[in-house]
Design a protein around this motif. Structure first.
Motif, mmCIF file in Angstrom:
data_model
loop_
_atom_site.group_PDB
_atom_site.id
_atom_site.type_symbol
_atom_site.label_atom_id
_atom_site.label_comp_id
_atom_site.label_asym_id
_atom_site.label_seq_id
_atom_site.Cartn_x
_atom_site.Cartn_y
_atom_site.Cartn_z
ATOM 1 N N LEU A 64 3.561 4.620 -8.782
ATOM 2 C CA LEU A 64 3.484 3.680 -7.659
ATOM 3 C C LEU A 64 2.504 2.547 -7.971
ATOM 4 O O LEU A 64 2.761 1.380 -7.668
ATOM 5 C CB LEU A 64 3.075 4.414 -6.384
ATOM 6 C CG LEU A 64 4.116 5.383 -5.813
ATOM 7 C CD1 LEU A 64 3.490 6.256 -4.727
ATOM 8 C CD2 LEU A 64 5.330 4.639 -5.265
ATOM 9 N N ALA A 65 1.377 2.894 -8.605
ATOM 10 C CA ALA A 65 0.407 1.867 -8.995
ATOM 11 C C ALA A 65 1.013 0.916 -10.026
ATOM 12 O O ALA A 65 0.752 -0.291 -10.002
ATOM 13 C CB ALA A 65 -0.858 2.521 -9.541
ATOM 14 N N GLU A 66 1.855 1.453 -10.898
ATOM 15 C CA GLU A 66 2.514 0.607 -11.906
ATOM 16 C C GLU A 66 3.488 -0.382 -11.261
ATOM 17 O O GLU A 66 3.821 -1.403 -11.864
ATOM 18 C CB GLU A 66 3.259 1.481 -12.919
ATOM 19 C CG GLU A 66 2.342 2.226 -13.871
ATOM 20 C CD GLU A 66 3.086 3.150 -14.808
ATOM 21 O OE1 GLU A 66 2.696 3.213 -15.984
ATOM 22 O OE2 GLU A 66 4.054 3.808 -14.383
ATOM 23 N N GLN A 67 3.926 -0.082 -10.050
ATOM 24 C CA GLN A 67 4.819 -0.998 -9.327
ATOM 25 C C GLN A 67 4.038 -2.071 -8.564
ATOM 26 O O GLN A 67 4.609 -2.855 -7.815
ATOM 27 C CB GLN A 67 5.712 -0.217 -8.353
ATOM 28 C CG GLN A 67 6.456 0.967 -8.956
ATOM 29 C CD GLN A 67 7.127 0.644 -10.269
ATOM 30 O OE1 GLN A 67 7.971 -0.255 -10.343
ATOM 31 N NE2 GLN A 67 6.754 1.362 -11.323
ATOM 32 N N GLY A 68 2.705 -2.059 -8.724
ATOM 33 C CA GLY A 68 1.877 -3.088 -8.100
ATOM 34 C C GLY A 68 1.322 -2.704 -6.741
ATOM 35 O O GLY A 68 0.727 -3.536 -6.050
ATOM 36 N N LEU A 69 1.487 -1.431 -6.362
ATOM 37 C CA LEU A 69 0.991 -0.972 -5.064
ATOM 38 C C LEU A 69 -0.466 -0.517 -5.167
ATOM 39 O O LEU A 69 -0.903 -0.012 -6.207
ATOM 40 C CB LEU A 69 1.852 0.183 -4.552
ATOM 41 C CG LEU A 69 3.297 -0.198 -4.189
ATOM 42 C CD1 LEU A 69 4.183 1.034 -4.178
ATOM 43 C CD2 LEU A 69 3.343 -0.887 -2.839
ATOM 44 N N THR A 92 0.838 -1.208 0.000
ATOM 45 C CA THR A 92 0.000 0.000 0.000
ATOM 46 C C THR A 92 0.870 1.254 0.000
ATOM 47 O O THR A 92 1.961 1.269 0.581
ATOM 48 C CB THR A 92 -0.915 0.045 1.236
ATOM 49 O OG1 THR A 92 -0.097 -0.042 2.419
ATOM 50 C CG2 THR A 92 -1.912 -1.097 1.232
ATOM 51 N N ALA A 93 0.380 2.299 -0.655
ATOM 52 C CA ALA A 93 1.151 3.545 -0.736
ATOM 53 C C ALA A 93 0.243 4.755 -0.648
ATOM 54 O O ALA A 93 -0.889 4.746 -1.142
ATOM 55 C CB ALA A 93 1.961 3.593 -2.030
#
Length: 200
Positions: free
Chosen positions: A50-55, A35-36
Motif C-alpha cells: 500500500l505504501a508503494e502505491q503512494g498511500l 491514507t490506508a
C-alpha cells in the motif's frame, strides 16, 4: 512469547514478501486515495505494498516481532509506513480516518470480536473510502492449506453482505484458487473477496 510472535520469529516471511494477490489485483482502485489502514498486517507485505502505491499507511498488529519485520521490509523496498502494536480487539477505530482499509486473512477473530472489527472498519473509513477484504470460506476446512480451523471464523457471502450492509458492494466473489503466499498459505484454497465503498 505469543502464538504470532513465535510464528514470525524466523528469518523468512511466512506469508512471503509479495503482497496478497487480491490486494495487488485491485491496485488501480487505490488511485486518488491518500491514507490506508492495514489491519492485522503481520510481517508487513500488504502494508508495504500500500505504501508503494503512494498511500500513507498505518499497519496495526498484535505482534512486535511481525511489526519489526514489517519495518525491515519497508526499508528494503524504500518506503515508509507507521506501525502500531496493539490488541486489535481493543483498537478504537477512529471515525472517518482512512481512505482505504485492507483486511487480508484476519480470521483469527471469533464471531463477537469479528463483528466488532467489521463495525470498526466501517466506522474508520472516510466517506467514499474503500474496503478491501479477503478471507477463507467454510470449504477451506476441506483443503487445510491455511487459515483457522474454527468453522465460525470463516466467511460466507451472506455474512459479508449482512455485516457490510451500510457499504456499497462493488465486488463480492467466492472462488477456489491455488495460493502461493509463503509457506503458510500454499495450495488449493476456498477464497472470498469483497471490495466495498463507503457512501459519501
Amino acid at each position: 512469547m505469543s502464538f504470532w510472535d513465535e510464528r514470525y520469529d524466523r528469518a523468512d516471511y511466512i506469508f512471503g514478501e509479495a503482497p496478497n494477490g487480491f490486494l495487488a489485483a485491485n491496485a488501480a482502485r487505490l488511485k486518488g486515495y491518500s491514507t490506508a489502514l492495514a489491519v492485522a498486517d503481520g510481517e508487513g507485505r500488504n502494508g508495504v505494498f500500500l505504501a508503494e502505491q503512494g498511500l500513507e499507511v498505518l499497519a496495526i498488529d498484535a505482534s512486535p516481532v511481525g511489526l519489526a519485520k514489517s519495518a525491515k521490509l519497508a526499508a528494503k523496498r524504500s518506503v515508509t509506513l507507521t506501525t502500531q502494536c496493539l490488541d486489535i480487539g481493543a483498537y478504537d477505530w477512529p471515525e472517518a480516518r482512512f481512505d482505504v482499509v485492507a483486511a487480508i486473512f484476519i480470521q483469527f477473530a471469533p464471531p463477537a470480536m469479528r463483528d466488532a472489527m467489521f463495525a470498526g472498519m466501517v466506522r474508520t473509513l472516510a466517506p467514499g473510502g474503500l474496503l478491501l477484504l479477503e478471507g477463507y470460506r467454510p470449504e477451506q476446512l476441506g483443503y487445510g492449506t491455511g487459515g483457522p480451523s474454527q468453522l465460525e471464523n470463516l466467511y460466507t457471502e451472506a455474512l459479508l453482505r449482512q455485516q457490510f450492509a451500510g457499504l456499497e458492494i462493488l465486488s463480492l466473489e467466492s472462488y477456489d484458487a491455488e495460493l502461493t503466499e509463503g509457506a503458510a498459505h500454499a495450495g488449493p484454497s476456498a477464497l472470498i473477496d469483497l471490495v466495498a465503498r463507503k457512501p459519501g
